[in-house]
Design an enzyme around this catalytic site. Structure first.
Site, mmCIF file in Angstrom:
data_model
loop_
_atom_site.group_PDB
_atom_site.id
_atom_site.type_symbol
_atom_site.label_atom_id
_atom_site.label_comp_id
_atom_site.label_asym_id
_atom_site.label_seq_id
_atom_site.Cartn_x
_atom_site.Cartn_y
_atom_site.Cartn_z
ATOM 1 N N SER A 124 0.831 -1.206 0.000
ATOM 2 C CA SER A 124 0.000 0.000 0.000
ATOM 3 C C SER A 124 0.860 1.249 0.000
ATOM 4 O O SER A 124 1.954 1.251 0.575
ATOM 5 C CB SER A 124 -0.894 -0.004 1.252
ATOM 6 O OG SER A 124 -1.500 1.248 1.448
ATOM 7 N N TYR A 148 -1.236 -0.223 10.752
ATOM 8 C CA TYR A 148 -1.602 -0.897 9.486
ATOM 9 C C TYR A 148 -0.484 -0.716 8.463
ATOM 10 O O TYR A 148 0.018 -1.683 7.893
ATOM 11 C CB TYR A 148 -2.920 -0.336 8.939
ATOM 12 C CG TYR A 148 -3.101 -0.605 7.474
ATOM 13 C CD1 TYR A 148 -2.884 0.402 6.537
ATOM 14 C CD2 TYR A 148 -3.429 -1.879 7.022
ATOM 15 C CE1 TYR A 148 -3.003 0.148 5.186
ATOM 16 C CE2 TYR A 148 -3.546 -2.133 5.678
ATOM 17 C CZ TYR A 148 -3.330 -1.116 4.767
ATOM 18 O OH TYR A 148 -3.435 -1.375 3.427
ATOM 19 N N LYS A 152 2.381 -3.450 6.594
ATOM 20 C CA LYS A 152 2.708 -3.566 5.160
ATOM 21 C C LYS A 152 4.224 -3.375 4.960
ATOM 22 O O LYS A 152 4.868 -4.100 4.199
ATOM 23 C CB LYS A 152 1.939 -2.518 4.354
ATOM 24 C CG LYS A 152 0.433 -2.725 4.328
ATOM 25 C CD LYS A 152 0.035 -4.007 3.601
ATOM 26 C CE LYS A 152 -1.467 -4.146 3.446
ATOM 27 N NZ LYS A 152 -1.861 -5.380 2.775
HETATM 28 C C1 WQD Z 1 -9.458 9.737 1.233
HETATM 29 C C2 WQD Z 1 -9.666 11.235 1.455
HETATM 30 C C3 WQD Z 1 -9.773 11.814 3.779
HETATM 31 C C4 WQD Z 1 -13.547 9.657 4.513
HETATM 32 C C5 WQD Z 1 -6.635 4.771 3.209
HETATM 33 C C6 WQD Z 1 -5.491 3.926 3.685
HETATM 34 C C7 WQD Z 1 -4.804 3.299 2.503
HETATM 35 C C8 WQD Z 1 -5.822 2.541 1.683
HETATM 36 C C9 WQD Z 1 -6.913 3.485 1.216
HETATM 37 C C10 WQD Z 1 -5.906 0.273 2.409
HETATM 38 C C11 WQD Z 1 -8.808 11.782 2.608
HETATM 39 C C12 WQD Z 1 -11.101 12.100 3.088
HETATM 40 C C13 WQD Z 1 -12.404 10.178 3.938
HETATM 41 C C14 WQD Z 1 -14.584 10.538 4.927
HETATM 42 C C15 WQD Z 1 -13.273 12.403 4.173
HETATM 43 N N1 WQD Z 1 -6.385 1.481 2.443
HETATM 44 N N2 WQD Z 1 -12.278 11.529 3.770
HETATM 45 N N3 WQD Z 1 -14.397 11.884 4.738
HETATM 46 O O1 WQD Z 1 -6.933 7.722 3.978
HETATM 47 O O2 WQD Z 1 -6.234 8.166 1.573
HETATM 48 O O3 WQD Z 1 -6.149 5.843 2.447
HETATM 49 O O4 WQD Z 1 -7.521 4.024 2.406
HETATM 50 O O5 WQD Z 1 -5.018 -0.164 1.728
HETATM 51 O O6 WQD Z 1 -3.817 2.418 2.951
HETATM 52 O O7 WQD Z 1 -4.562 4.761 4.339
HETATM 53 O O8 WQD Z 1 -8.350 6.919 2.029
HETATM 54 O O9 WQD Z 1 -10.743 7.041 1.516
HETATM 55 O O10 WQD Z 1 -10.004 7.091 3.958
HETATM 56 O O11 WQD Z 1 -9.598 9.093 2.509
HETATM 57 O O12 WQD Z 1 -13.140 13.632 4.000
HETATM 58 O O13 WQD Z 1 -15.657 10.113 5.459
HETATM 59 O O14 WQD Z 1 -11.007 11.444 1.831
HETATM 60 O O15 WQD Z 1 -9.449 12.855 4.695
HETATM 61 O O16 WQD Z 1 -8.436 13.120 2.249
HETATM 62 P P1 WQD Z 1 -6.878 7.276 2.560
HETATM 63 P P2 WQD Z 1 -9.752 7.481 2.537
#
Ligand code: WQD
Length: 362
Positions: A124, A148, A152
């Site tokens: 990841s 997490y 990885k």
């Molecule tokens: C994306 C953007 C949030 C939810 C994570 C893991 C990564 C992978 C993918 C497993 C960010 C914003 C999110 C919400 C929001 N997982 N957000 N409101 O954090 O980039 O990555 O998921 O492999 O390893 O770290 O993904 O979709 O959680 O967030 O504003 O309800 O959306 O702040 O900017 P992230 P995400």
């Protein structure tokens, strides 16, 4: 060629299993179904018109795992099985180290016993931590910032040392950015349990009316519209990247690393706008505080995968949202519960026949 896919009933796993079957490869799946449903495999078999065999086994059940891998005798393994919720990993780190790191160790030992030493690992971009050295390249220093991500990173290091100790190993570490979207049939897709941690499934559930509004975590980042920017990649493109890596390993020993991202960044508000426009539904949102641990921006430099694998992301944000919306609107409650009628505790295999009736796709 027989490929064993761990976690093959999951979101990325099921889309990859489908492409493996469509390429004419034989597929076996090991999954504990703790965060997935056999229904996804049943539908994959129906779409592909090809059978597979699946085993309900936990990677921590060393004896049954070893027995199954030695029985399957795979030519290669694609390893998806693992826990992936960043927030949960902070509150339950040992659960993540045990499940992800020890589970992978058990798998590698079982593979060695079965004389199978080719593995594509689901890593990841989270291993890059809060790096601001954008776009992120494969040689960007790693510094995971949550348990997490550290699992990885530790698994990547374990694989690097394994390859250094035994030249027979062929290893691909694939660093995913943000997987989203679904197969165009709308039959399979992301089915998060409980409240979605990730943005896209949460937005989809607001659009379908399951949730009232999106909480936008932070509107004061140094980005164009102040909200977080991420490199979203269509799950079908991601699946294709695994087949390309598998093909590469057929002529290459040692350990290899690729970023699987589009190279393009999209903000939270851009995602919400696209979803509202494409679904025709309102997607109310409220800008709230930043989520601890989030970075402002993260996106890949996709050059290495293009040069080495001849792979690049083909589908843009519009397609990701269209396909995600089709899945969500056809399956508002995700996959239905299915009776494990074929599963007998004293048998290892859950055989899923391809001649079962599938939900209509119209
Ligand atoms: C994306 C953007 C949030 C939810 C994570 C893991 C990564 C992978 C993918 C497993 C960010 C914003 C999110 C919400 C929001 N997982 N957000 N409101 O954090 O980039 O990555 O998921 O492999 O390893 O770290 O993904 O979709 O959680 O967030 O504003 O309800 O959306 O702040 O900017 P992230 P995400």
């Amino acid at each position: 060629m027989r490929v064993l896919v761990t976690g093959g009933a999951g979101y990325i796993g099921s889309h990859t299993v489908l492409q493996l079957l469509q390429e004419g490869l034989q597929v076996s799946v090991i999954d504990n179904f703790s965060n997935s449903s056999p229904e996804s495999l049943r539908r994959v078999v129906g779409i592909a018109g090809q059978n597979l065999d699946a085993y309900q086994i936990d990677l921590l059940d060393t004896s049954r795992l070893t027995q199954a891998v030695c029985e399957i005798k795979p030519d290669a393994v694609i390893h998806f099985a693992g826990l992936k919720a960043v927030g949960e990993s902070v509150s339950q780190p040992l659960k993540y180290y045990k499940n992800n790191v020890v589970g992978t160790l058990n798998l590698l030992e079982a593979m060695d016993e079965a004389e199978c030493r080719t593995i594509v690992f689901s890593s990841s971009a989270t291993v890059y931590g809060d790096s601001t050295d954008l776009p992120l390249r494969e040689n960007t220093p790693r510094n995971a910032t949550n348990p997490y991500g550290r699992t990885k990173l530790h698994i990547e290091e374990m694989l690097e040392e394994l390859a250094a100790s035994d030249s027979r190993w062929r290893i691909a570490n694939l660093r995913y950015f943000n997987p989203v979207g679904a197969h165009e049939s709308g039959l399979i897709g992301e089915d998060p349990q409980g409240i979605p941690n990730n943005l896209m499934p949460f937005v989809a559930q607001v659009a379908i009316g399951k949730r009232t509004e999106v909480q936008v975590f932070g509107g004061d980042y140094s980005t164009a519209d102040g909200t977080g920017v991420r490199d979203y990649i269509h799950v079908l493109d991601l699946a294709a990247g695994h087949l390309a890596a598998l093909d590469y390993l057929s002529n290459a020993q040692g350990v290899h690393v690729w970023n699987l991202g589009s190279g393009a960044g999209s903000s939270v508000l851009e995602v919400i706008d696209a979803f509202a426009r494409i679904s025709g539904r309102s997607v109310p949102y409220q800008i709230t505080d930043r989520r601890p641990g989030d970075v402002a921006e993260s996106y890949a430099h996709p050059e290495k995968a293009r040069l080495d694998l001849g792979w690049k992301a083909e589908r843009g944000l519009e397609q990701m949202v269209e396909d995600m919306w089709r899945w969500q609107s056809k399956n508002p409650d995700g996959f239905p519960e299915v009776a494990m009628e074929f599963l007998h505790q004293d048998e290892l295999a859950l055989f899923i026949s391809g001649n079962q009736k599938l939900p209509s796709t119209d």
